[in-house]
Motif scaffolding. Structure first.
Motif, mmCIF file in Angstrom:
data_model
loop_
_atom_site.group_PDB
_atom_site.id
_atom_site.type_symbol
_atom_site.label_atom_id
_atom_site.label_comp_id
_atom_site.label_asym_id
_atom_site.label_seq_id
_atom_site.Cartn_x
_atom_site.Cartn_y
_atom_site.Cartn_z
ATOM 1 N N ALA A 141 0.855 -1.199 0.000
ATOM 2 C CA ALA A 141 0.000 0.000 0.000
ATOM 3 C C ALA A 141 0.888 1.246 0.000
ATOM 4 O O ALA A 141 2.030 1.205 0.467
ATOM 5 C CB ALA A 141 -0.911 0.001 1.227
ATOM 6 N N TYR A 142 0.365 2.336 -0.524
ATOM 7 C CA TYR A 142 1.148 3.578 -0.555
ATOM 8 C C TYR A 142 1.453 4.066 0.861
ATOM 9 O O TYR A 142 2.482 4.689 1.089
ATOM 10 C CB TYR A 142 0.408 4.657 -1.352
ATOM 11 N N SER A 143 0.551 3.781 1.784
ATOM 12 C CA SER A 143 0.786 4.218 3.162
ATOM 13 C C SER A 143 2.019 3.531 3.735
ATOM 14 O O SER A 143 2.737 4.110 4.556
ATOM 15 C CB SER A 143 -0.428 3.903 4.048
ATOM 16 N N HIS A 187 -8.713 1.332 -4.010
ATOM 17 C CA HIS A 187 -9.089 2.358 -3.040
ATOM 18 C C HIS A 187 -9.840 3.464 -3.804
ATOM 19 O O HIS A 187 -9.472 3.789 -4.943
ATOM 20 C CB HIS A 187 -7.796 2.901 -2.430
ATOM 21 N N GLN A 222 -9.807 6.623 -3.739
ATOM 22 C CA GLN A 222 -8.949 7.718 -4.226
ATOM 23 C C GLN A 222 -8.210 7.290 -5.501
ATOM 24 O O GLN A 222 -8.058 8.061 -6.427
ATOM 25 C CB GLN A 222 -7.902 8.069 -3.155
ATOM 26 N N ALA A 223 -7.744 6.049 -5.514
ATOM 27 C CA ALA A 223 -7.000 5.559 -6.684
ATOM 28 C C ALA A 223 -7.931 5.458 -7.891
ATOM 29 O O ALA A 223 -7.559 5.831 -9.012
ATOM 30 C CB ALA A 223 -6.372 4.211 -6.360
ATOM 31 N N ASP A 278 -7.971 -0.680 0.408
ATOM 32 C CA ASP A 278 -6.659 -0.141 0.034
ATOM 33 C C ASP A 278 -6.210 -0.764 -1.281
ATOM 34 O O ASP A 278 -6.702 -1.815 -1.696
ATOM 35 C CB ASP A 278 -5.626 -0.366 1.146
ATOM 36 N N THR A 279 -5.262 -0.099 -1.922
ATOM 37 C CA THR A 279 -4.851 -0.500 -3.269
ATOM 38 C C THR A 279 -4.204 -1.891 -3.276
ATOM 39 O O THR A 279 -4.548 -2.738 -4.095
ATOM 40 C CB THR A 279 -3.856 0.536 -3.826
ATOM 41 N N THR A 309 0.335 12.418 -2.895
ATOM 42 C CA THR A 309 -0.508 12.284 -1.700
ATOM 43 C C THR A 309 0.297 12.734 -0.488
ATOM 44 O O THR A 309 1.487 12.442 -0.373
ATOM 45 C CB THR A 309 -1.002 10.834 -1.524
ATOM 46 N N PHE A 311 0.784 12.579 3.495
ATOM 47 C CA PHE A 311 0.512 11.739 4.663
ATOM 48 C C PHE A 311 0.995 12.475 5.909
ATOM 49 O O PHE A 311 1.985 13.212 5.841
ATOM 50 C CB PHE A 311 1.280 10.414 4.575
HETATM 51 O O1 LIG Z 1 -4.607 2.264 -0.518
HETATM 52 C C1 LIG Z 1 -3.452 2.664 -0.352
HETATM 53 O O2 LIG Z 1 -2.457 2.139 -0.895
HETATM 54 C C2 LIG Z 1 -3.222 3.826 0.506
HETATM 55 O O3 LIG Z 1 -2.221 3.928 1.149
HETATM 56 C C3 LIG Z 1 -4.233 4.937 0.440
HETATM 57 C C4 LIG Z 1 -3.997 5.685 -0.830
HETATM 58 C C5 LIG Z 1 -4.777 5.411 -1.947
HETATM 59 C C6 LIG Z 1 -4.544 6.112 -3.134
HETATM 60 C C7 LIG Z 1 -3.543 7.049 -3.186
HETATM 61 C C8 LIG Z 1 -2.757 7.304 -2.068
HETATM 62 C C9 LIG Z 1 -2.995 6.632 -0.876
#
Ligand SMILES: O=C(O)C(=O)Cc1ccccc1
Length: 427
Positions: free
Chosen positions: A142-144, A233, A235-236, A258-259, A303, A305
């Motif tokens: 995940a991007y987080s 996700h 947002q994605a 989440d992605t 993004t 954080f």
């Molecule tokens: O779902 C993820 O990977 C995240 O960390 C949340 C997110 C989703 C889309 C862009 C940035 C963060």
């Protein structure tokens, strides 16, 4: 079996005792911290100290295990605090941030005297070993997780199935920092996460901006023409909407937590009609192929954080700092104008201002004693400004803001992420 209630635990687990958000994930044994509901006293005895989520089957193994860890760690913290209180003054300090201090100042040789505290001692530091534990929502890839790695390069990033769990892990001393996406250059603020900041009493102690480079992932051998569905996700999905259409994908879009979780779901269910929008790292981790890369509609997709800790950091003025506040006002005219003037007159730049309606939605605010009260506000305003709370201009501006508002909270004063970023393949 004993059930854990907020009153019996002595800690606020109310928000854990709630309907679990449906997760699309399928592998129950992966080391993800999940929301937990019940406390098993018998397990508690054997599971002491199982907060390390690297070991599958401990924290990630079952809800009860993690709850046990929470309860045990929390009770240890309480008993340590009680012991410290009982033992009293500075002469009885046994350790400061892991450094042994003198038990009896008179008998200690001169070069063994406790060292004076430095600014580093006062910053929140991990209570165990050197590695920071940083929970994030999502699964590896995940991007987080990448944001946690950017903020704390040597940290142990801990996957959690919900943000609430990541917050609770920090509040219960199981982890040191939580990482939370708060806004995106395309999609704007992630309001739900700002709500979480208000409902909890964690402090923003840092920020990172992460260029987000989305890929379209599917099982090996799957071609675009086979696809009926794209999952990711929300947002994605929103960040890739135009490109999906340009790629000629006439598919349904489905939101998941989440992605990387989307990628994992496809892999573990062998879904040949479904693609995920996720990072290249998620493709590697879950054995998917990249059908298309860089599919975000805007190549400069970033993004932001924030990092959260139990204690605020001590603000400084020797490097650029940012401060985040949230406020509301009950009534009055031109309140927003007056608030903004408080910053403008002092030449303090705002990097964000955002309002969100709260008319029919009471928000539960938590004070320093972790007592929650429901309060109604028409609007909440979120403002980020470029100054440290150690800067007298910021202190005066906030003193003025307080006069015009009925609710004001400093979410944190923290170093600005100054690293230059550019679109890259690195997620
Ligand atoms: O779902 C993820 O990977 C995240 O960390 C949340 C997110 C989703 C889309 C862009 C940035 C963060």
């Amino acid at each position: 079996m004993q059930s854990l209630t907020p009153s019996s635990s002595g800690i606020n687990l109310k928000s854990l005792i709630r309907t679990k958000i449906q997760s699309n994930r399928v592998n129950p044994n992966r080391p993800v911290i999940r929301c937990v509901y019940r406390f098993d006293a018998a397990n508690a005895a054997v599971n002491t100290g199982t907060a390390n989520t690297n070991s599958v089957g401990h924290v990630g193994g079952s809800r009860a295990d993690w709850q046990s860890s929470c309860a045990i760690l929390a009770s240890k913290v309480v008993s340590q605090q009680q012991n410290a209180e009982k033992s009293g003054g500075a002469g009885n300090i046994t350790a400061v941030n892991g450094h042994k201090a003198a038990m009896d100042l008179d008998l200690v040789p001169i070069d063994n005297q406790p060292k004076p505290l430095t600014i580093t001692d006062l910053s929140p530091a991990p209570m165990h070993g050197a590695q920071l534990r940083v929970p994030y929502q999502g699964v590896p890839g995940a991007y987080s997780e990448a944001a946690a790695g950017k903020a704390y390069p040597k940290c142990e990033a801990i996957p959690c199935d919900q943000f609430e769990v990541a917050f609770q892990a920090v509040e219960l001393w199981i982890a040191d920092r939580a990482v939370l996406p708060v806004e995106n250059s395309l999609g704007g603020s992630i309001h739900r996460n700002y709500d979480l900041l208000l409902r909890h009493r964690l402090h923003i102690v840092g920020e990172v901006q992460l260029p987000v480079h989305h890929c379209l992932l599917a099982l090996p051998g799957v071609r675009k023409e086979y696809l009926n569905r794209v999952i990711s996700h929300p947002q994605a999905l929103a960040q890739c909407e135009l490109t999906l259409t340009k790629l000629g994908l006439n598919v349904t879009r489905e939101a998941v937590d989440d992605t990387a979780g989307a990628a994992e779901y496809i892999a573990s269910n062998n879904l040949r009609d479904t693609a995920a929008i996720a990072s290249a790292r998620a493709a590697d981790l879950y054995g998917l192929q990249i059908l298309a890369e860089g599919i975000q509609d805007d190549s400069s997709n970033v993004t932001r954080f924030v990092m959260l800790a139990r204690e605020p950091i001590i603000p400084r003025t020797d490097r650029p700092f940012k401060t985040s506040i949230v406020f509301a006002h009950d009534k009055g005219t031109s309140v927003l104008f007056k608030v903004l003037s408080a910053f403008a007159f002092r030449n303090i730049s705002l990097t964000k201002i955002e309002s969100r309606p709260h008319r029919n939605r009471p928000i539960r605010l938590v004070d320093d004693a972790n007592v929650g009260t429901a309060k109604h506000f028409e609007y909440m305003f979120y403002v980020d400004f470029e100054a440290s709370m150690a800067d007298v201009r910021a202190q005066n501006a906030l003193a003025e803001v307080q006069e015009f508002t009925s609710f004001l909270r400093v979410l944190g004063s923290y170093p600005m992420d100054m690293t230059p970023w550019c679109p890259s393949r690195e997620d």
